[in-house]
Each structure stands twice: as structure tokens, then as C-alpha cells.
Design an enzyme around this catalytic site. Sequence first.
Site, PDB file in Angstrom:
ATOM      1  N   GLU A   1       1.207  -1.271  -0.196  1.00  0.00           N
ATOM      2  CA  GLU A   1       0.316  -0.297   0.258  1.00  0.00           C
ATOM      3  C   GLU A   1       0.812   1.313  -0.349  1.00  0.00           C
ATOM      4  O   GLU A   1       1.681   2.017   1.053  1.00  0.00           O
ATOM      5  CB  GLU A   1      -0.370  -0.077   1.340  1.00  0.00           C
ATOM      6  CG  GLU A   1      -1.772  -0.883   1.027  1.00  0.00           C
ATOM      7  CD  GLU A   1      -2.773  -0.669   2.707  1.00  0.00           C
ATOM      8  OE1 GLU A   1      -4.054  -1.254   1.789  1.00  0.00           O
ATOM      9  OE2 GLU A   1      -2.892  -0.406   3.643  1.00  0.00           O
ATOM     10  N   CYS A   2       0.351   2.033  -1.146  1.00  0.00           N
ATOM     11  CA  CYS A   2       1.505   3.733  -1.233  1.00  0.00           C
ATOM     12  C   CYS A   2       2.816   3.411  -1.006  1.00  0.00           C
ATOM     13  O   CYS A   2       3.480   2.884  -2.017  1.00  0.00           O
ATOM     14  CB  CYS A   2       1.172   4.662   0.057  1.00  0.00           C
ATOM     15  SG  CYS A   2       1.195   6.015  -0.099  1.00  0.00           S
ATOM     16  N   GLY A   3       3.594   3.675   0.268  1.00  0.00           N
ATOM     17  CA  GLY A   3       5.021   3.520   0.498  1.00  0.00           C
ATOM     18  C   GLY A   3       5.247   2.104   0.321  1.00  0.00           C
ATOM     19  O   GLY A   3       5.879   1.680  -0.616  1.00  0.00           O
TER      20      GLY A   3
ATOM     21  N   THR B   1      -1.128  -0.837  -4.332  1.00  0.00           N
ATOM     22  CA  THR B   1      -1.970   0.417  -4.414  1.00  0.00           C
ATOM     23  C   THR B   1      -1.623   1.500  -4.067  1.00  0.00           C
ATOM     24  O   THR B   1      -1.110   1.720  -2.804  1.00  0.00           O
ATOM     25  CB  THR B   1      -3.941   0.087  -3.411  1.00  0.00           C
ATOM     26  OG1 THR B   1      -3.562   0.061  -2.643  1.00  0.00           O
ATOM     27  CG2 THR B   1      -4.501  -1.545  -4.004  1.00  0.00           C
TER      28      THR B   1
END
Length: 448
Positions: free
Chosen positions: A327-329, A432
Site C-alpha cells: 500500500e502506497c509506500g 495500490t
Amino acid sequence: MIPAGLLVSAPASGTGKTTVTLGLLAAFRDEGLNVQPFKSGPDYIDPAFHSAAAGRTSVNLDTWAMSEAQISERIEVAAGADLIIAEGSMGLFDGVARSGEAGTGASADLAAFTGWPVVLVLDVSGQAQTSAAVAMGLAHFRAGVKVAGVILNKVASPRHEALVRVGMEAAGLKVLGALPRNKDISLPERHLGLVQAEELPKLAELLRQAGEFVRANCDLAAIKETAAVSNLSTNGATMIAAPGERIALARDAAFSFVYPHLIADWRAQGATILPFSPLADEAPDAAATVCWLPGGYPELHGARLAAVENFRQGMQAFAQTRPVHGECGGYMALGQGIVAADGKRHRMLGLLGLETSFAKRRMHLGYRVAYTERCIPGMTTTKTLRGHEFHYASILSQPDAPLAKVEDANGATVPETGSFRQMSGGGVTTGTFFHLISPAQNQPEITS
């Protein structure tokens, strides 16, 4: 039994809500009370400070992403506590334009649903009686939201305080505290907000000072008296599916943004959490059935992540046969590389084709609805998911198959679709930019 609660809010961000909340948590804890903290909205930073101050895990409550039953279920963690203190986000009535599961994400939605009275924190610098007009407007803006009183912040002098109190008395609002200007009690910031709690070497001392500051300048008994008990129902609450039976979860300064309610849901379904530290060059546990890389600040540790070969090799071997999600990072770390703010590129894991850059900062912020086209770990069918995105990275390349059609809270399509890649050994790697908060229960219409 669920105790009485209150919500600390304000007219806007930057007024001192977090400092006041931390001070209240520390002060009440020092008096022997067991206080359960909550945070309204999608936030990772504030809850970590709450948890340190209260000695209990702070949980996010989000009226846009969670149904009323889900919010009620999250509040159940307060059982056995003496008092609930929730911190709002932004201004009291600030949310998105279109309603989600139980509201627009505004703190006022949470106050109305739970019945928790609002304690307003007002930055009164540069004004006196006018601050009462602002507070009065907030108190009467929406039926069902009760403002129990105000805490004045950044009071310049006794004369200044007296003038503000005159205005509050005329507005019929109770002053629960008056905090003089104090530059010594502040939390450092970086581009995504506050620095993480674990990064502050003198956190205990800061919390002690905040508690003493609030105790000396606020009426704790009167504040506690404002709290009200909620009558909530958890019927129909849906858990977030555990991604596997044994979850290798990256946890360190580079990967720390994971909602406590996700882990609670996973554990409630019998999953075992197996934490590991990429920065310490640790690979995911060989006994794990799935690997999850949360968000965080990998861009601040780019050189170190590029050099940890045991982590790299362990992840590449793991992903060949088992599912991996970021997720993200964590998503960016699964990609080919990250270009840092100084323009230097750091190679990442190469499990996805994603290439990102912080060389030209561009804010990506807001709620997200994802209509998945392929499954993320733990989901046997495609789902509609609700989440939140907040980062400054730009996508240079996103060549893999899209994971989902993603929209913002207003229904506009966003290009951060996430990625899906089938590995040669049968494993699946997905990622994501948005952080999952909850599966959608009130299904939004798909914008064509």
C-alpha cells in the site's frame, strides 16, 4: 460496558487539537483514569501519539469509509475504559461533497452518530470576542451536534483571556480551559504531517509536559463531565478479510502506516501476524502464507532499502509462490525504483514495473473508491473497496495490469489504478496507492 465519550474538534486544522488531545489523554491517565482514544478520519500519525499518551491503541473511525455498524464495532474496543476521547480531523464540519457509508467523513458526522459532545479548541490569537462568534456559529450550524464548551488556545495575556471570556459568556458557551502561548510544546512536521511518534526520542517528556500544561490550564473535572454515553449497534458489521493465515507484515520506520482496525480484524479471523523489518535487512518469515507491505516513508530510506540484499532476495523468493501486497509506500517499494526529492534514483524490489519520483512534488490526497478488476490477497472475488490516498509521488511508469478502476470521493477517475502481476512460480504481487479502510457496503455508482 462502553464508557462516556467526547470529541475534541476545532474550526480548522492547525489550531492545536492534537496537542490538546494528547494533553488531556496524559493528564487523565496521570489521574488514574483508563482513557480510550479514537481518531476521526484517515490518519496514521495522530493515533500513534494517542496510543503513547493513553497506553491504549487509538483506532480510526471514518464515517465516509465505514458503515454505522462498523464504527460501532470499532468503538467496542473501549470496553473497560473509564472515558473516551476522540480527536477530530480538520474543521468540525469539513468533509467531502458526496456522502459515503455513514456520512461525508466530517468530524461532525461522528459526533452526531455517537452523541459525543464536542469540545472546541479555538486559536484565539489575533482576536478576542470575535472568537465567540466563530464558536457560536459552530455550535448552531447543525442540529444533533452538541458543543459542550471551548478550550482557548494561544492566549496572549490575562487581559486577552478576560476579553475572550466576555464574548463566550455572551454566546452562552462554557470555557473549559485557557492555554497560554507555549512554544515548548509542539510536534515537528514533515511533508505528510507530523513526524511519527517512534521517531521522537523525547516523546515521553513531550507527553508529560503536554499533560501538565493541560492540567494547569483546563478544568479536567468539567471536561470529563461533558462526556456522554452512546447507544450503538454492531448489527451488520463486516470485517476486512484477512489476506492469509500467517501474515508477514513489514514494520519499521519505512513501513509503519497500517490501520489498527485492519490488524484487529485479521487477528479476529484467526490470522497470525509475523512482523519483520526491511530496514534491518530481514526477509519475510518463511512460514508466512502472505506478505503485506504497509505505507510509510520509503523515500526517506531509499539508499538503505536499495542495499538490504537479504530483504530483497527474501522478497523475490517469497513472491514467486505466495501473494504479496503493498500500500502506497509499500507499493512503491515493490516497484523498480524511487527517485528521491534530490533527484537520485534508488532501486527497489522490482516485483512490479512501477517507477515513482519525488523530484517534482505533487500532492495526491483524498478518499478513494476502488472497483477491483483482480483480487487482492484474502479476497476470493472482486470487491468495491473504500480507502484513502495521501502522498507526493509522481508515477513515471505503471506498466503492469491495473488492479482496479479507482475514483475519488466525487466520482472522478484517478490514474493511480494499482498494479497486478502474476509471477512465474504461481505467486501474485499487487499494490495500490490507496490505503484500504473498508469494503464498501453502500455501493456507489460506477462513473463511466
